[in-house]
Design a protein around this motif. Structure first.
Motif, PDB file in Angstrom:
ATOM      1  N   GLN A 156     -13.681  18.108 -15.312  1.00  0.00           N
ATOM      2  CA  GLN A 156     -13.866  18.022 -13.870  1.00  0.00           C
ATOM      3  C   GLN A 156     -15.300  18.270 -13.418  1.00  0.00           C
ATOM      4  OE1 GLN A 156     -10.956  16.931 -11.883  1.00  0.00           O
ATOM      5  NE2 GLN A 156     -10.153  18.993 -12.051  1.00  0.00           N
ATOM      6  N   ASP A 184     -17.481  23.427  -7.004  1.00  0.00           N
ATOM      7  CA  ASP A 184     -18.331  22.867  -8.068  1.00  0.00           C
ATOM      8  C   ASP A 184     -17.688  21.680  -8.773  1.00  0.00           C
ATOM      9  OD1 ASP A 184     -20.404  24.461  -7.635  1.00  0.00           O
ATOM     10  OD2 ASP A 184     -20.058  25.829  -9.328  1.00  0.00           O
ATOM     11  N   GLU A 185     -16.388  21.568  -8.649  1.00  0.00           N
ATOM     12  CA  GLU A 185     -15.715  20.459  -9.322  1.00  0.00           C
ATOM     13  C   GLU A 185     -15.545  19.264  -8.404  1.00  0.00           C
ATOM     14  OE1 GLU A 185     -12.187  22.068 -11.107  1.00  0.00           O
ATOM     15  OE2 GLU A 185     -13.379  22.974 -12.702  1.00  0.00           O
ATOM     16  N   GLY A 186     -15.981  19.411  -7.163  1.00  0.00           N
ATOM     17  CA  GLY A 186     -15.907  18.276  -6.248  1.00  0.00           C
ATOM     18  C   GLY A 186     -14.624  18.229  -5.444  1.00  0.00           C
ATOM     19  N   GLU A 228      -1.884  -2.322   6.229  1.00  0.00           N
ATOM     20  CA  GLU A 228      -2.838  -1.221   6.171  1.00  0.00           C
ATOM     21  C   GLU A 228      -4.223  -1.671   6.650  1.00  0.00           C
ATOM     22  OE1 GLU A 228      -1.768   1.733   5.365  1.00  0.00           O
ATOM     23  OE2 GLU A 228      -3.672   2.844   5.221  1.00  0.00           O
ATOM     24  N   GLU A 282      -6.266  10.498   0.461  1.00  0.00           N
ATOM     25  CA  GLU A 282      -4.983  11.174   0.277  1.00  0.00           C
ATOM     26  C   GLU A 282      -4.311  11.501   1.607  1.00  0.00           C
ATOM     27  OE1 GLU A 282      -3.496  11.956  -2.873  1.00  0.00           O
ATOM     28  OE2 GLU A 282      -5.026  10.577  -3.579  1.00  0.00           O
ATOM     29  N   ARG A 337     -10.327  10.655   8.686  1.00  0.00           N
ATOM     30  CA  ARG A 337      -9.847   9.294   8.429  1.00  0.00           C
ATOM     31  C   ARG A 337     -10.279   8.795   7.053  1.00  0.00           C
ATOM     32  NH1 ARG A 337     -11.377   8.250  14.003  1.00  0.00           N
ATOM     33  NH2 ARG A 337     -13.319   7.276  13.322  1.00  0.00           N
ATOM     34  N   SER A 338     -11.349   9.371   6.524  1.00  0.00           N
ATOM     35  CA  SER A 338     -11.896   8.846   5.266  1.00  0.00           C
ATOM     36  C   SER A 338     -11.141   9.328   4.035  1.00  0.00           C
ATOM     37  CB  SER A 338     -13.364   9.272   5.128  1.00  0.00           C
ATOM     38  OG  SER A 338     -13.415  10.646   4.790  1.00  0.00           O
ATOM     39  N   ARG A 358       1.591   9.414  -6.088  1.00  0.00           N
ATOM     40  CA  ARG A 358       1.601  10.854  -5.838  1.00  0.00           C
ATOM     41  C   ARG A 358       2.933  11.481  -6.234  1.00  0.00           C
ATOM     42  NH1 ARG A 358       0.295  12.087  -0.193  1.00  0.00           N
ATOM     43  NH2 ARG A 358      -1.353  13.558  -0.670  1.00  0.00           N
ATOM     44  N   PHE A 403       0.930   4.025  -2.898  1.00  0.00           N
ATOM     45  CA  PHE A 403       0.485   5.366  -2.499  1.00  0.00           C
ATOM     46  C   PHE A 403       1.572   6.396  -2.812  1.00  0.00           C
ATOM     47  CE2 PHE A 403      -0.348   8.641   0.844  1.00  0.00           C
ATOM     48  CZ  PHE A 403      -1.644   8.956   0.493  1.00  0.00           C
ATOM     49  N   VAL A 422      -7.436  15.759  -4.322  1.00  0.00           N
ATOM     50  CA  VAL A 422      -7.654  15.275  -5.684  1.00  0.00           C
ATOM     51  C   VAL A 422      -9.131  15.013  -5.950  1.00  0.00           C
ATOM     52  CG1 VAL A 422      -5.327  14.311  -5.863  1.00  0.00           C
ATOM     53  CG2 VAL A 422      -7.205  12.834  -5.123  1.00  0.00           C
ATOM     54  N   ARG A 459     -19.355   5.016  -8.383  1.00  0.00           N
ATOM     55  CA  ARG A 459     -19.953   4.707  -7.075  1.00  0.00           C
ATOM     56  C   ARG A 459     -21.476   4.697  -7.171  1.00  0.00           C
ATOM     57  NH1 ARG A 459     -15.188   7.391  -4.221  1.00  0.00           N
ATOM     58  NH2 ARG A 459     -14.482   5.709  -2.866  1.00  0.00           N
ATOM     59  N   GLU A 517     -18.127   0.126  -0.843  1.00  0.00           N
ATOM     60  CA  GLU A 517     -16.735   0.483  -0.525  1.00  0.00           C
ATOM     61  C   GLU A 517     -15.909  -0.754  -0.191  1.00  0.00           C
ATOM     62  OE1 GLU A 517     -15.498   3.505  -1.141  1.00  0.00           O
ATOM     63  OE2 GLU A 517     -17.532   3.910  -1.805  1.00  0.00           O
ATOM     64  N   HIS A 526       0.841  -1.195   0.000  1.00  0.00           N
ATOM     65  CA  HIS A 526       0.000   0.000   0.000  1.00  0.00           C
ATOM     66  C   HIS A 526       0.878   1.248   0.000  1.00  0.00           C
ATOM     67  CE1 HIS A 526      -2.863   3.010   1.475  1.00  0.00           C
ATOM     68  NE2 HIS A 526      -3.800   2.210   1.008  1.00  0.00           N
ATOM     69  N   GLY A 541      -7.357   4.707  -7.283  1.00  0.00           N
ATOM     70  CA  GLY A 541      -6.056   5.317  -7.414  1.00  0.00           C
ATOM     71  C   GLY A 541      -5.852   6.415  -6.381  1.00  0.00           C
ATOM     72  N   ALA A 542      -4.680   7.022  -6.420  1.00  0.00           N
ATOM     73  CA  ALA A 542      -4.361   8.137  -5.530  1.00  0.00           C
ATOM     74  C   ALA A 542      -3.561   9.138  -6.346  1.00  0.00           C
ATOM     75  CB  ALA A 542      -3.547   7.642  -4.337  1.00  0.00           C
ATOM     76  N   GLY A 543      -3.437  10.358  -5.814  1.00  0.00           N
ATOM     77  CA  GLY A 543      -2.687  11.376  -6.536  1.00  0.00           C
ATOM     78  C   GLY A 543      -3.508  11.999  -7.657  1.00  0.00           C
ATOM     79  N   HIS A 553     -17.090   9.182  -8.955  1.00  0.00           N
ATOM     80  CA  HIS A 553     -18.412   9.527  -8.406  1.00  0.00           C
ATOM     81  C   HIS A 553     -19.508   8.837  -9.213  1.00  0.00           C
ATOM     82  CE1 HIS A 553     -15.990  12.241  -6.179  1.00  0.00           C
ATOM     83  NE2 HIS A 553     -15.678  12.958  -7.249  1.00  0.00           N
ATOM     84  N   ARG A 593      -6.281  10.331  -9.810  1.00  0.00           N
ATOM     85  CA  ARG A 593      -7.427   9.727  -9.131  1.00  0.00           C
ATOM     86  C   ARG A 593      -8.612   9.689 -10.098  1.00  0.00           C
ATOM     87  NH1 ARG A 593     -12.489  11.399  -8.524  1.00  0.00           N
ATOM     88  NH2 ARG A 593     -11.686  13.497  -8.343  1.00  0.00           N
ATOM     89  N   ARG A 610      -7.396  17.649 -17.886  1.00  0.00           N
ATOM     90  CA  ARG A 610      -8.360  17.133 -16.908  1.00  0.00           C
ATOM     91  C   ARG A 610      -9.414  18.187 -16.568  1.00  0.00           C
ATOM     92  NH1 ARG A 610      -8.300  12.695 -12.382  1.00  0.00           N
ATOM     93  NH2 ARG A 610      -9.865  13.529 -10.996  1.00  0.00           N
ATOM     94  N   SER A 620     -18.293  15.876 -11.595  1.00  0.00           N
ATOM     95  CA  SER A 620     -18.304  16.184 -10.162  1.00  0.00           C
ATOM     96  C   SER A 620     -19.448  15.450  -9.469  1.00  0.00           C
ATOM     97  CB  SER A 620     -18.476  17.687  -9.965  1.00  0.00           C
ATOM     98  OG  SER A 620     -19.794  18.049 -10.345  1.00  0.00           O
ATOM     99  N   PRO A 675      -9.614   4.115   4.235  1.00  0.00           N
ATOM    100  CA  PRO A 675     -10.111   4.209   2.860  1.00  0.00           C
ATOM    101  C   PRO A 675      -9.242   3.395   1.894  1.00  0.00           C
ATOM    102  CG  PRO A 675      -8.995   6.233   3.503  1.00  0.00           C
ATOM    103  CD  PRO A 675      -9.101   5.404   4.732  1.00  0.00           C
TER     104      PRO A 675
END
Ligand code: HEM
Ligand code: SF4
Lengths: 417, 64
Positions: free
Chosen positions: A123, B28-30, A340, B56, B52-53, A73, A69, B11, A373, A295, A65, A360-362, A370, A365, A119, A127, A355
């Motif tokens: 965005q 607005d972009e989240g 982790e 990043e 915690r959630s 980033r 991670f 992010v 999910r 999740e 992890h 992904g991260a950084g 959204h 992402r 990007r 959103s 979480p």
């Protein structure tokens, strides 16, 4: 589906210590094809946090992890592009006038600072707020697909549900004709059935995807609608108006990132639910817990493996890496890392404060997280509300595919009617 | 209690807002819209859970 062939072993380069070698063919590992996440768990338990595999031409795999991670980033050391932005522009500019330009999935192929330019225009469109508006539509689609198979007492889950759902949503959002769905679905299948990495063949396949969308893209230029294609025509990149090439780059990106991912995520979820009638009963009794379920599904069955390319000779977590080497982000292992997540193999929807990084991260992402999910939550909600207890068809054993997106090839479900 | 967020590193996962939209306001972009939040009384636990959630790990709780 053609059975992928285990790639030949290549020789270990001198800078790779023997202790860091671990054998994993991310496309064709027999363990992956038999039980993708069984194998992921094994890798998470026994492989070094950063290891080198002699398969697929030989490459690094970041599996802890912590390593995933950090690398995600660190866009200076780990680039998303096999060649630099400047080299790429030089190639494009050197092409003769009118020659087809190579398709470059945007924004994923670009590193910061260029990344943000590509990007940003998307965005807002992806959103949380913008995605919430689509909920009713997505629910109606989920209900329709589930109700259609319900009286049959079973279904081929991928073909009947997890493929048509994201494909239809994608076509609607993008502004492509939904009545040509079959054509797009065939293309998705064809695209992902290939395991070769020959750049020319990949270009040919991406070109095919772009060509199917070309008419709709051109039509929207003069006749804007409330869809993504129109929004993109209206965007600017470094002060320049969008070109057909820009929009094609987005089209191939969203096509490859937004379809296959959701298809496999849903299929992995369906397998877990089908194997666990008790969990189904719990979810039927507590629909309000669905987002926790989603999740934990994403964590327990994290299924994408994004590539990175080492930008400069460097040392990473004590390991010497050379410029240009591939380092695969083994997200499935990162989310199954015992350091982790205590008892990572246990499915526990009540895990809190840990979480996952399935998206992904950084900076890269997942832009579609959204949307994804919402699609997953609604699908699970409606499956629980509408289907009786379901199970795997014992006559049709599961098989999996590897690659950059892992998942079952098909999931045959059965229930009593 | 205060919340401090490394806003530039956000992010846009919006996981914090999924815990509490009131505490963690997005643009607005989240992406997170603020870098410092005074936690109203009674919302301390939500603040901690929100921190915690964050995938990043950029949300810090400053207990006073
Ligand atoms: C459960 C489903 C999904 C999963 C697990 C997933 C996972 C990911 C991951 C891990 C990345 C980061 C790749 C990297 O670091 O190189 C990513 C990027 C991306 N995803 Fe998703 N994805 C999903 C669904 C979607 C959907 C539905 C869309 C859009 C319709 C989408 C669009 C994108 C885009 C555009 C990027 C590139 C973002 C960038 O480079 O800035 N994804 N996804
Ligand atoms: S969870 Fe973290 S990364 Fe996501 S929006 Fe909140 S602060 Fe930003």
């Amino acid at each position: 589906m053609v059975q992928p062939v285990l790639s030949p072993l290549v020789e270990r380069p001198a800078h790779v210590p023997e202790a860091l070698v671990y054998d994993l063919d991310y496309y064709a590992d027999p363990g992956v094809l038999q039980d993708a996440h069984g194998r992921a768990l094994q890798v998470a338990k026994e492989a070094p946090g950063v290891f080198w595999t002699p398969r697929q031409g030989g490459h690094w795999v970041l599996r802890s992890h912590n390593a995933v991670f950090e690398a995600s980033r660190d866009t200076e050391r780990f680039s998303n592009a096999p060649i630099s932005f400047e080299q790429l522009q030089a190639i494009i500019e050197s092409l003769p006038e009118g020659a087809p330009k190579p398709l470059i999935p945007a924004p994923i192929t670009f590193d910061p600072p260029h990344h943000a330019v590509y990007r940003n225009p998307l965005q807002k469109a992806f959103s949380p707020k913008a995605m919430n508006v689509l909920k009713d539509n997505i629910r109606a689609l989920a209900v329709e697909l589930i109700e259609k198979v319900k009286p049959q007492g079973g279904c081929a889950f991928v073909k009947d549900i997890s493929e048509p759902m994201p494909v239809t949503i994608f076509l609607q959002m993008f502004g492509l004709p939904v009545d040509r769905q079959r054509e797009y679905r065939d293309l998705v299948e064809e695209h992902f059935a290939q395991t070769d990495k020959d750049p020319q063949l990949i270009q040919a396949r991406l070109r095919k995807v772009a060509d199917v969308m070309r008419d709709a893209i051109l039509e929207r230029k003069d006749n804007p609608q409330n869809d993504l294609i129109s929004l993109l025509w209206d965007s600017e990149f470094n002060g320049q108006k969008a070109t057909l090439h820009d929009i094609e780059n987005y089209a191939v990106m969203l096509f490859t990132a937004g379809l296959d991912t959701v298809v496999n995520g849903m299929a992995l979820g369906a397998v877990h639910l089908a194997k666990n009638p008790q969990l189904q009963a719990e979810m039927r009794a507590h629909p309000e817990k669905t987002s926790d379920l989603t999740e934990e599904m994403l964590r327990r069955y994290t299924f994408t493996l994004p590539p990175r390319f080492v930008a400069e000779d460097c040392e990473f977590q004590g390991v010497q890496m050379k410029k240009g080497e591939m380092a695969l982000l083994f997200l499935p292992g990162a989310d199954l890392d015992a350091a982790e997540y205590p008892n990572p193999e246990v499915f526990d929807a009540n895990r809190e404060g840990k979480p996952h990084i399935a998206f992904g991260a950084g900076p890269h992402r997942c832009l579609g997280s959204h949307l994804a999910r919402i699609e997953l939550n609604i699908l699970y909600e409606e499956m629980m509300a509408r289907l009786p207890e379901f199970r795997l068809d014992p006559d049709k054993p599961l098989t999996y595919h590897g690659g950059h997106v892992w998942g079952p090839n098909e999931v045959y479900l059965k229930w009593d009617v | 209690m205060k919340i401090r967020i490394d806003k530039d590193a956000c992010v846009g996962n919006a996981r914090c807002a999924a815990i509490s939209e009131v505490l963690f306001q997005l643009d607005d972009e989240g992406y997170i819209a603020v870098s410092e939040i005074d936690v109203p009384e009674g919302m301390e636990e939500l603040a901690r859970r929100g921190a915690r959630s964050c995938p990043e790990k950029i949300i810090e709780i400053i207990e006073e």
